[in-house]
Scaffold this active site. Structure first.
Site, PDB file in Angstrom:
ATOM      1  CG  MET A 117      -1.994   1.038   1.228  1.00  0.00           C
ATOM      2  SD  MET A 117      -3.081   1.078  -0.204  1.00  0.00           S
ATOM      3  CE  MET A 117      -3.910  -0.486  -0.099  1.00  0.00           C
ATOM      4  CB  CYS A 118       1.920   3.533   2.691  1.00  0.00           C
ATOM      5  SG  CYS A 118       0.216   3.832   3.232  1.00  0.00           S
ATOM      6  CB  ILE A 119       6.143   0.434   0.815  1.00  0.00           C
ATOM      7  CG1 ILE A 119       6.318   0.478   2.337  1.00  0.00           C
ATOM      8  CG2 ILE A 119       7.482   0.241   0.101  1.00  0.00           C
ATOM      9  CD1 ILE A 119       7.101   1.647   2.886  1.00  0.00           C
TER      10      ILE A 119
END
Length: 180
Positions: A117-119
């Site tokens: 997701m955020c990575i």
């Protein structure tokens, strides 16, 4: 080429006892802590990214809860830059790009959570913005997912996203490779 370290969402809700425990989060955060020490020793800029959930019925990263706090394994110093975000992409509606430019960063080293997701969103955005990217695969953590009735274990989710990022967006490295 000047490097900067992005420590993405290494927050208490992702650890054992938190609201959304990730597979391997403690181990990943210890490696992120070693990276943080390395960057501090070299006098290179570091940026803590902290996710704050704004959804009315959010299950994690709720403001003013213990779970939203940055974990002690990567504890910010009083003068460290902390960038708060509300989306998976750490650049979206934040000051991250301006802070990186101000620090003269050309290459970002990314670690934290969640790999899928955020990575992923942050690495792709950084590459699209012209930064060279390194993702520290063993300093990242994620969770198992499901698709079309099939359970996908966390290690396979992580591996698939690291492989995809490594195809065109980032160099994927281990902490030991990076420190050599």
């Amino acid at each position: 080429m000047k490097r900067g370290l992005l420590l993405v969402d290494i927050q208490k809700d992702y650890f054992p006892g938190g609201n959304v425990e990730l597979a391997g989060m403690t181990e990943a955060s210890l490696k992120a802590g070693r990276l943080l020490s390395y960057f501090r020793e070299k006098g290179l800029p570091t940026f803590h990214i902290q996710h704050l959930s704004t959804a009315p019925k959010a299950a994690f990263f709720v403001p003013n809860t213990e779970g939203v706090e940055i974990h002690e394994n990567v504890k910010p110093l009083p003068d460290d830059i902390i960038i708060q975000k509300g989306y998976p992409n750490s650049f979206r509606e934040t000051s991250l790009l301006d802070e990186l430019k101000k620090a003269g960063v050309e290459e970002v080293v990314i670690c934290g959570a969640m790999s899928h997701m955020c990575i992923d969103a942050t690495a792709r955005a950084a590459a699209d913005l012209g930064f060279n990217c390194i993702v520290m695969h063993d300093a990242c953590a994620t969770m198992g997912l499901s698709f079309d009735g099939q359970a996908i274990p966390a290690d396979q989710v992580h591996g698939a996203f690291m492989a995809a990022l490594g195809f065109a967006y980032a160099r994927i490295m281990s902490l030991e490779e990076f420190l050599k």
